[in-house]
Scaffold this motif. Structure first.
Motif, PDB file in Angstrom:
ATOM      1  N   UNK A 238       0.833  -1.209   0.000  1.00  0.00           N
ATOM      2  CA  UNK A 238       0.000   0.000   0.000  1.00  0.00           C
ATOM      3  C   UNK A 238       0.862   1.252   0.000  1.00  0.00           C
ATOM      4  N   UNK A 239       1.955   1.215   0.754  1.00  0.00           N
ATOM      5  CA  UNK A 239       2.806   2.403   0.874  1.00  0.00           C
ATOM      6  C   UNK A 239       3.506   2.740  -0.434  1.00  0.00           C
ATOM      7  N   UNK A 240       3.894   1.732  -1.187  1.00  0.00           N
ATOM      8  CA  UNK A 240       4.672   1.979  -2.398  1.00  0.00           C
ATOM      9  C   UNK A 240       3.926   1.497  -3.639  1.00  0.00           C
ATOM     10  N   UNK A 241       2.634   1.812  -3.690  1.00  0.00           N
ATOM     11  CA  UNK A 241       1.802   1.322  -4.785  1.00  0.00           C
ATOM     12  C   UNK A 241       1.950   2.153  -6.059  1.00  0.00           C
ATOM     13  N   UNK A 242       2.441   3.401  -5.933  1.00  0.00           N
ATOM     14  CA  UNK A 242       2.517   4.283  -7.098  1.00  0.00           C
ATOM     15  C   UNK A 242       3.939   4.251  -7.655  1.00  0.00           C
ATOM     16  N   UNK A 243       4.088   3.680  -8.841  1.00  0.00           N
ATOM     17  CA  UNK A 243       5.421   3.510  -9.445  1.00  0.00           C
ATOM     18  C   UNK A 243       5.640   4.570 -10.517  1.00  0.00           C
ATOM     19  N   UNK A 244       6.851   5.113 -10.514  1.00  0.00           N
ATOM     20  CA  UNK A 244       7.194   6.198 -11.433  1.00  0.00           C
ATOM     21  C   UNK A 244       8.522   5.870 -12.102  1.00  0.00           C
ATOM     22  N   UNK A 245       8.544   5.999 -13.438  1.00  0.00           N
ATOM     23  CA  UNK A 245       9.801   5.851 -14.183  1.00  0.00           C
ATOM     24  C   UNK A 245      10.483   7.210 -14.253  1.00  0.00           C
ATOM     25  N   UNK A 246      11.779   7.216 -13.998  1.00  0.00           N
ATOM     26  CA  UNK A 246      12.542   8.462 -13.959  1.00  0.00           C
ATOM     27  C   UNK A 246      13.772   8.360 -14.831  1.00  0.00           C
ATOM     28  N   UNK A 247      14.265   9.545 -15.225  1.00  0.00           N
ATOM     29  CA  UNK A 247      15.610   9.674 -15.778  1.00  0.00           C
ATOM     30  C   UNK A 247      16.294  10.788 -15.015  1.00  0.00           C
ATOM     31  N   UNK A 248      17.538  10.524 -14.577  1.00  0.00           N
ATOM     32  CA  UNK A 248      18.219  11.479 -13.716  1.00  0.00           C
ATOM     33  C   UNK A 248      19.607  11.793 -14.252  1.00  0.00           C
ATOM     34  N   UNK A 249      20.007  13.053 -14.081  1.00  0.00           N
ATOM     35  CA  UNK A 249      21.368  13.479 -14.389  1.00  0.00           C
ATOM     36  C   UNK A 249      22.323  12.629 -13.553  1.00  0.00           C
ATOM     37  N   UNK A 250      23.274  11.926 -14.181  1.00  0.00           N
ATOM     38  CA  UNK A 250      24.167  11.042 -13.420  1.00  0.00           C
ATOM     39  C   UNK A 250      24.871  11.748 -12.266  1.00  0.00           C
ATOM     40  N   UNK A 251      25.088  13.053 -12.379  1.00  0.00           N
ATOM     41  CA  UNK A 251      25.807  13.773 -11.334  1.00  0.00           C
ATOM     42  C   UNK A 251      25.047  13.807 -10.019  1.00  0.00           C
ATOM     43  N   UNK A 252      23.716  13.694 -10.077  1.00  0.00           N
ATOM     44  CA  UNK A 252      22.946  13.784  -8.827  1.00  0.00           C
ATOM     45  C   UNK A 252      22.360  12.443  -8.400  1.00  0.00           C
ATOM     46  N   UNK A 253      22.676  11.382  -9.144  1.00  0.00           N
ATOM     47  CA  UNK A 253      22.125  10.075  -8.792  1.00  0.00           C
ATOM     48  C   UNK A 253      22.482   9.664  -7.362  1.00  0.00           C
ATOM     49  N   UNK A 254      23.732   9.851  -6.894  1.00  0.00           N
ATOM     50  CA  UNK A 254      24.019   9.473  -5.495  1.00  0.00           C
ATOM     51  C   UNK A 254      23.145  10.226  -4.490  1.00  0.00           C
ATOM     52  N   UNK A 255      22.904  11.530  -4.753  1.00  0.00           N
ATOM     53  CA  UNK A 255      22.045  12.300  -3.847  1.00  0.00           C
ATOM     54  C   UNK A 255      20.611  11.801  -3.943  1.00  0.00           C
ATOM     55  N   UNK A 256      20.168  11.513  -5.161  1.00  0.00           N
ATOM     56  CA  UNK A 256      18.812  11.009  -5.372  1.00  0.00           C
ATOM     57  C   UNK A 256      18.607   9.693  -4.620  1.00  0.00           C
ATOM     58  N   UNK A 258      20.208   8.678  -1.994  1.00  0.00           N
ATOM     59  CA  UNK A 258      20.197   8.916  -0.559  1.00  0.00           C
ATOM     60  C   UNK A 258      18.893   9.501  -0.071  1.00  0.00           C
ATOM     61  N   UNK A 259      18.349  10.474  -0.823  1.00  0.00           N
ATOM     62  CA  UNK A 259      17.116  11.142  -0.395  1.00  0.00           C
ATOM     63  C   UNK A 259      15.906  10.238  -0.581  1.00  0.00           C
ATOM     64  N   UNK A 260      15.741   9.676  -1.763  1.00  0.00           N
ATOM     65  CA  UNK A 260      14.559   8.855  -2.028  1.00  0.00           C
ATOM     66  C   UNK A 260      14.673   7.481  -1.378  1.00  0.00           C
ATOM     67  N   UNK A 261      15.905   6.988  -1.234  1.00  0.00           N
ATOM     68  CA  UNK A 261      16.076   5.675  -0.619  1.00  0.00           C
ATOM     69  C   UNK A 261      15.597   5.641   0.814  1.00  0.00           C
ATOM     70  N   UNK A 262      15.593   6.792   1.496  1.00  0.00           N
ATOM     71  CA  UNK A 262      15.150   6.846   2.891  1.00  0.00           C
ATOM     72  C   UNK A 262      13.629   6.883   3.002  1.00  0.00           C
ATOM     73  N   UNK A 263      12.931   7.298   1.921  1.00  0.00           N
ATOM     74  CA  UNK A 263      11.472   7.465   2.022  1.00  0.00           C
ATOM     75  C   UNK A 263      10.699   6.620   1.008  1.00  0.00           C
ATOM     76  N   UNK A 264      11.381   6.108   0.016  1.00  0.00           N
ATOM     77  CA  UNK A 264      10.704   5.328  -1.008  1.00  0.00           C
ATOM     78  C   UNK A 264      11.565   4.158  -1.418  1.00  0.00           C
ATOM     79  N   UNK A 265      11.204   3.553  -2.531  1.00  0.00           N
ATOM     80  CA  UNK A 265      11.969   2.424  -3.034  1.00  0.00           C
ATOM     81  C   UNK A 265      12.471   2.747  -4.423  1.00  0.00           C
TER      82      UNK A 265
END
Length: 371
Positions: A238-256, A258-265
């Protein structure tokens, strides 16, 4: 090894009063013959034990005889003092009992082991609170529930779940068969049997608890870890029912991560990239180019939560979703952008800036949705 096994046999007989040689062998992982030899040795050492033959028979210690041996190795004693002495499961109402038990254990340890076991509690500290947060306070009803569980009784709890609270519904009483308490991070849950089957109740949402005179019904095959695992999977779905496909600038992937890994999957995208993916990217970002960006799939509770988490990354994260979704992530991002422009534009130019931003977004929308 033999000395440790001899102590273990004494402890088993003290705890269970009577056991057959085969039962002792099964618990210690040795043969029946080994156990019988050990029992003979204990008798020669003066331990008052005897056997009863026939159906229902077994080995017993003379009534009233107790050994003052703790039966613990130095490492086992250290482990108990580390876990029980430092954590103590605050809020369960067992702190005085744990302290008393540790004092008794300390007195029963050999003199050579005693100082190290007592000092080891100073080597571990558990602080369950988060940085910048308040100290974790156990739920008000936790100790009462723990006592009811130990007594083996049913309970009447006044409870309102998250959905009921959101709808403004009052808490209601329900009678439950408590199965166990589970601590997940700094949150406590009661796993209990109800008329509708096993349920998991968040203890902090229980407004009151009353112990009933009826004994709790606990299924003979009750497996609390398995029940909790099933409940956890249902909550996570229920918590992670909404799935989103993303594309991210490789330079910020580590930050992404860290931030999303703490609150999402976050995980690699399932399946090949969308062939129409480039058409889903707003025109302004498409002109900048996203070639070589990292593809990810993120899960969130809802599109609104996804937009709130992604907004801080600006144009360096692109949401790949079908255009024109009225309640999609892109629609929420546009609302956030419009509100921020209106709030923080220079005085006297907010309306013009907001108008230009809206026109630009609408133009991008038209370009995205044109066949």
């Amino acid at each position: 090894m033999r000395a440790s096994r001899l102590i273990a046999i004494i402890m088993l007989l003290q705890a269970h009063e009577q056991l057959t040689a085969g039962e002792i062998a099964g618990r210690l992982g040795v043969s029946d013959r080994t156990v019988r030899r050990d029992l003979d040795v204990l008798g020669e050492l003066g331990v008052p034990l005897y056997s009863e033959r026939g159906h229902g028979g077994g080995w017993r210690l003379v009534h009233g005889w107790r050994s003052d041996l703790s039966g613990l190795t130095a490492d086992e004693a250290h482990g108990l003092f580390l876990v029980a002495g430092s954590a103590g499961r605050p809020g369960l109402g067992l702190e005085p009992a744990v302290d008393s038990a540790l004092r008794k254990l300390l007195a029963a340890l050999p003199a050579a082991t005693r100082p190290d076991a007592e000092a080891v509690t100073a080597t571990l500290l558990v602080d369950p609170g988060r940085w910048g947060g308040h100290a974790v306070t156990p739920p008000a009803q936790l100790a009462v529930l723990a006592g009811i569980l130990r007594a083996g009784h049913r309970a009447r709890v006044r409870y309102a779940g998250r959905a009921a609270r959101a709808a403004g519904e009052p808490a209601r009483d329900r009678d439950v068969d408590p199965y166990g308490l589970v601590q997940k991070g700094d949150v406590w849950y009661l796993v209990a049997g109800t008329d509708a089957g096993p349920r998991t109740l968040r203890v902090s949402r229980i407004e009151s608890v009353t112990k009933l005179d009826e004994p709790a019904h606990r299924p003979a095959d009750l497996d609390l870890p398995a029940l909790w695992a099933q409940s956890r999977r249902a909550v996570e779905e229920r918590m992670w029912a909404y799935r989103v496909r993303l594309r991210a600038d490789p330079a910020i992937v580590p930050i992404l991560l860290g931030v999303l890994g703490a609150r999402g999957r976050l995980e690699p995208p399932a399946g090949p990239p969308s062939r129409a993916g480039a058409e889903h990217v707003p025109a302004a970002i498409a002109r900048q180019g996203t070639a070589g960006w990292t593809a990810l799939c993120a899960s969130f509770p809802s599109a609104a939560v996804a937009a709130a988490d992604l907004a801080g990354f600006g144009a360096r994260v692109v949401v790949d979703e079908s255009p024109g979704q009225p309640d999609g992530v892109a629609a929420h991002l546009r609302r956030i952008a419009t509100e921020l422009l209106a709030q923080y534009s220079p005085r006297g130019t907010a309306d013009d800036t907001q108008s230009r931003a809206a026109s630009s977004l609408e133009a991008d929308d038209r370009q995205e949705t044109t066949p």
